[in-house]
Design an enzyme around this catalytic site. Structure first.
Site, PDB file in Angstrom:
ATOM      1  N   ASN A  48      -8.138  10.957  25.363  1.00  0.00           N
ATOM      2  CA  ASN A  48      -8.812  11.888  24.449  1.00  0.00           C
ATOM      3  C   ASN A  48      -9.482  13.049  25.186  1.00  0.00           C
ATOM      4  OD1 ASN A  48      -8.175  10.362  22.112  1.00  0.00           O
ATOM      5  ND2 ASN A  48      -9.831   8.938  22.605  1.00  0.00           N
ATOM      6  N   HIS A 134     -14.419   5.602  11.038  1.00  0.00           N
ATOM      7  CA  HIS A 134     -14.444   4.873  12.315  1.00  0.00           C
ATOM      8  C   HIS A 134     -15.388   3.662  12.231  1.00  0.00           C
ATOM      9  CE1 HIS A 134     -15.426   4.390  16.661  1.00  0.00           C
ATOM     10  NE2 HIS A 134     -14.202   4.861  16.841  1.00  0.00           N
ATOM     11  N   GLU A 178     -15.370  11.542   8.660  1.00  0.00           N
ATOM     12  CA  GLU A 178     -15.007  12.105   9.961  1.00  0.00           C
ATOM     13  C   GLU A 178     -14.489  13.519   9.748  1.00  0.00           C
ATOM     14  OE1 GLU A 178     -12.531   9.607  12.518  1.00  0.00           O
ATOM     15  OE2 GLU A 178     -13.339   7.862  11.526  1.00  0.00           O
ATOM     16  N   SER A 182      -9.716   9.936  13.390  1.00  0.00           N
ATOM     17  CA  SER A 182      -9.325   9.596  14.752  1.00  0.00           C
ATOM     18  C   SER A 182      -7.928   8.998  14.849  1.00  0.00           C
ATOM     19  CB  SER A 182     -10.341   8.636  15.369  1.00  0.00           C
ATOM     20  OG  SER A 182     -10.506   7.496  14.562  1.00  0.00           O
ATOM     21  N   ASP A 207     -18.784  12.966  11.371  1.00  0.00           N
ATOM     22  CA  ASP A 207     -18.534  12.582  12.760  1.00  0.00           C
ATOM     23  C   ASP A 207     -17.315  13.362  13.241  1.00  0.00           C
ATOM     24  OD1 ASP A 207     -17.773  11.420  15.144  1.00  0.00           O
ATOM     25  OD2 ASP A 207     -18.173   9.365  14.493  1.00  0.00           O
ATOM     26  N   HIS A 210     -13.293  13.984  17.202  1.00  0.00           N
ATOM     27  CA  HIS A 210     -11.996  14.543  17.614  1.00  0.00           C
ATOM     28  C   HIS A 210     -11.828  16.013  17.243  1.00  0.00           C
ATOM     29  CE1 HIS A 210     -10.455  10.637  18.883  1.00  0.00           C
ATOM     30  NE2 HIS A 210     -11.215  10.171  17.906  1.00  0.00           N
ATOM     31  N   LYS A 241     -14.864  12.941  24.715  1.00  0.00           N
ATOM     32  CA  LYS A 241     -13.451  13.253  24.465  1.00  0.00           C
ATOM     33  C   LYS A 241     -13.183  14.662  24.991  1.00  0.00           C
ATOM     34  CE  LYS A 241     -13.241   9.561  21.233  1.00  0.00           C
ATOM     35  NZ  LYS A 241     -13.644   9.030  19.944  1.00  0.00           N
TER      36      LYS A 241
HETATM   37  C1  LIG Z   1     -14.436   7.798  19.755  1.00  0.00           C
HETATM   38  C2  LIG Z   1     -15.211   7.866  18.504  1.00  0.00           C
HETATM   39  C3  LIG Z   1     -16.565   7.548  18.482  1.00  0.00           C
HETATM   40  C4  LIG Z   1     -17.259   6.947  19.667  1.00  0.00           C
HETATM   41  O1  LIG Z   1     -17.641   7.892  20.585  1.00  0.00           O
HETATM   42  P1  LIG Z   1     -18.012   7.354  22.046  1.00  0.00           P
HETATM   43  O2  LIG Z   1     -18.747   8.478  22.665  1.00  0.00           O
HETATM   44  O3  LIG Z   1     -16.741   7.033  22.719  1.00  0.00           O
HETATM   45  O4  LIG Z   1     -18.864   6.140  21.836  1.00  0.00           O
HETATM   46  C5  LIG Z   1     -17.258   7.736  17.329  1.00  0.00           C
HETATM   47  N1  LIG Z   1     -16.662   8.203  16.222  1.00  0.00           N
HETATM   48  C6  LIG Z   1     -15.357   8.498  16.196  1.00  0.00           C
HETATM   49  C7  LIG Z   1     -14.760   9.023  14.937  1.00  0.00           C
HETATM   50  C8  LIG Z   1     -14.585   8.334  17.339  1.00  0.00           C
HETATM   51  O5  LIG Z   1     -13.289   8.598  17.314  1.00  0.00           O
END
Ligand SMILES: *Cc1c(COP(=O)(O)O)cnc(C)c1O
Length: 388
Positions: A48, A134, A178, A182, A207, A210, A241
């Site tokens: 990522n 997620h 999101e 993801s 969130d 990505h 990421k």
């Molecule tokens: C990867 C991810 C997370 C977690 O983030 P980290 O910094 O790896 O803990 C949270 N939410 C989503 C949608 C993700 O894809």
């Protein structure tokens, strides 16, 4: 303990039987998005690090400087003595980049959601969330003790109905989704959702793990994809990421961030991030701002790949290829691995039953021949493998 080990054995063999057992593989990531496993080198479609910043010399240099100046660890939680000066620089830059009043950095994206959600809602409140959210959004929502209702994926009409029917019975309501999903790479309809939430006095948390650095004007994220930025009061994301480093963030109003400094338990009761990690993220953010071509190139690679396979044009750097069963996904992954492409199979419970898949993540340093080569290899698998 005998009973403990027996329990673990039984669980593992059940997982093995269902093709759901997972194993750690030692992987050495090298620059330009390649990885080495067991002495073999692969083109990776399962990292990522969308902008290839983890190995960027400027990022490594920033981390090295902070490491030498401030040591390897923060030594305490931020509220005690762990709030080193790298935090302030990063949080100011993040807020400026995202167009919010303030920002707060957490230990990870997972920890950000686990801290933010229960600090804002509790038992007697309502959380509405997209069914494809997620795991850490579900975990934060459950931990809060609020009443949970899911709506069908990206279904703004169902969200509207839930807000209309259920919202009035609760003092506070949080809506979770999101920005870029993801496992599917599609975008939430934020321009529809944000006004709905405002009308019903529900707080929208997006969130953008990505989306950050990849989509939206100059990589500002999914709230910045349309002509005018969408107002999202709670923007969560990760620095792990596209950020090339590690950590999570929340961008919000100054007063909300101030409250969370006191109330987000994953911030209060967990040690601050290492200074080098925060400095690396700060330097990566500067590169994201200066070099928007990186995010654009990652998305263009995904689009070129999808075009080879006749798949719908992706809006992000993620392309899912649905294969159905976990077994078939593992077989496809092994088939590609033999040909030098690393694409990890995604299976339940990460995705729903019967939607196991290969999830291709593209980055700015993939070469055109890697993208076409992976698509051709996948076509070969799809043509020749008729297994379950
Ligand atoms: C990867 C991810 C997370 C977690 O983030 P980290 O910094 O790896 O803990 C949270 N939410 C989503 C949608 C993700 O894809």
């Amino acid at each position: 303990m005998r009973s403990l080990d027996d329990f673990a054995h039984a669980k593992l063999s059940e997982l093995e039987h269902r093709s759901l057992r997972r194993r750690l593989r030692t992987t050495h990531r090298v620059p330009e998005g390649r990885v080495e496993r067991d002495g073999r080198s692969f083109v990776s479609f399962s990292c990522n690090d969308y902008l290839n910043l983890a190995h960027d010399p400027r990022v490594r240099e920033a981390a090295t400087r902070a490491l030498h100046r401030q040591g390897a660890g923060a030594g305490a939680s931020r509220l005690v003595t762990g709030n080193h000066d790298e935090y302030d620089a990063l949080e100011r830059a993040l807020a400026h980049f995202k167009g919010s009043e303030a920002a707060m950095v957490f230990g990870s994206g997972y920890l950000a959601n686990l801290g933010v959600i229960p600090a804002l809602v509790g038992p007697g409140d309502l959380v509405l969330l997209d069914e494809w959210c997620h795991a850490c959004l579900f975990a934060g929502a459950k931990l809060s003790g609020a009443t949970l209702r899911r709506f069908a994926h990206n279904d703004a009409r169902e969200l509207r109905a839930l807000l209309h029917d259920e919202r009035p019975a609760y003092p506070r309501c949080l809506v979770l989704t999101e920005g870029v999903f993801s496992m599917d790479g599609d975008l939430a309809p934020l321009a529809e959702m944000a006004p709905l939430c405002e009308t019903h006095d529900a707080w929208l948390l997006v969130d953008d793990a990505h989306g950050f650095g990849v989509v939206g004007a100059g990589g500002r994220g999914s709230a910045h994809v349309g002509d005018a930025p969408v107002r999202v009061p709670l923007q969560v994301g990760t620095l792990s990421k596209a950020g090339g480093s590690y950590g999570g963030y929340l961008c919000a109003s100054a007063v909300v961030v101030e409250l969370l400094h006191s109330r987000a338990r994953t911030g209060v009761y967990s040690t601050g991030l290492p200074p080098a990690t925060v400095a690396a993220a700060r330097q990566a953010l500067e590169i994201i701002e200066d070099e928007p071509w990186r995010g654009e190139r990652a998305v263009a690679q995904a689009q070129a790949f999808a075009a080879c396979l006749g798949l719908p044009r992706p809006q992000s750097a993620i392309v899912p290829v649905l294969l159905g069963s976990a077994r078939r996904s593992l077989a496809a992954s092994a088939f590609l691995e033999e040909r030098g492409f690393l694409v990890v199979a995604i299976r339940p419970p990460t995705v729903p039953e019967d939607t196991s898949r290969l999830r291709f993540a593209f980055h700015s340093a993939h070469r055109p021949e890697d993208v076409v080569g992976a698509a051709e290899a996948l076509k070969l698998f799809l043509a020749g493998y008729a297994g379950p």
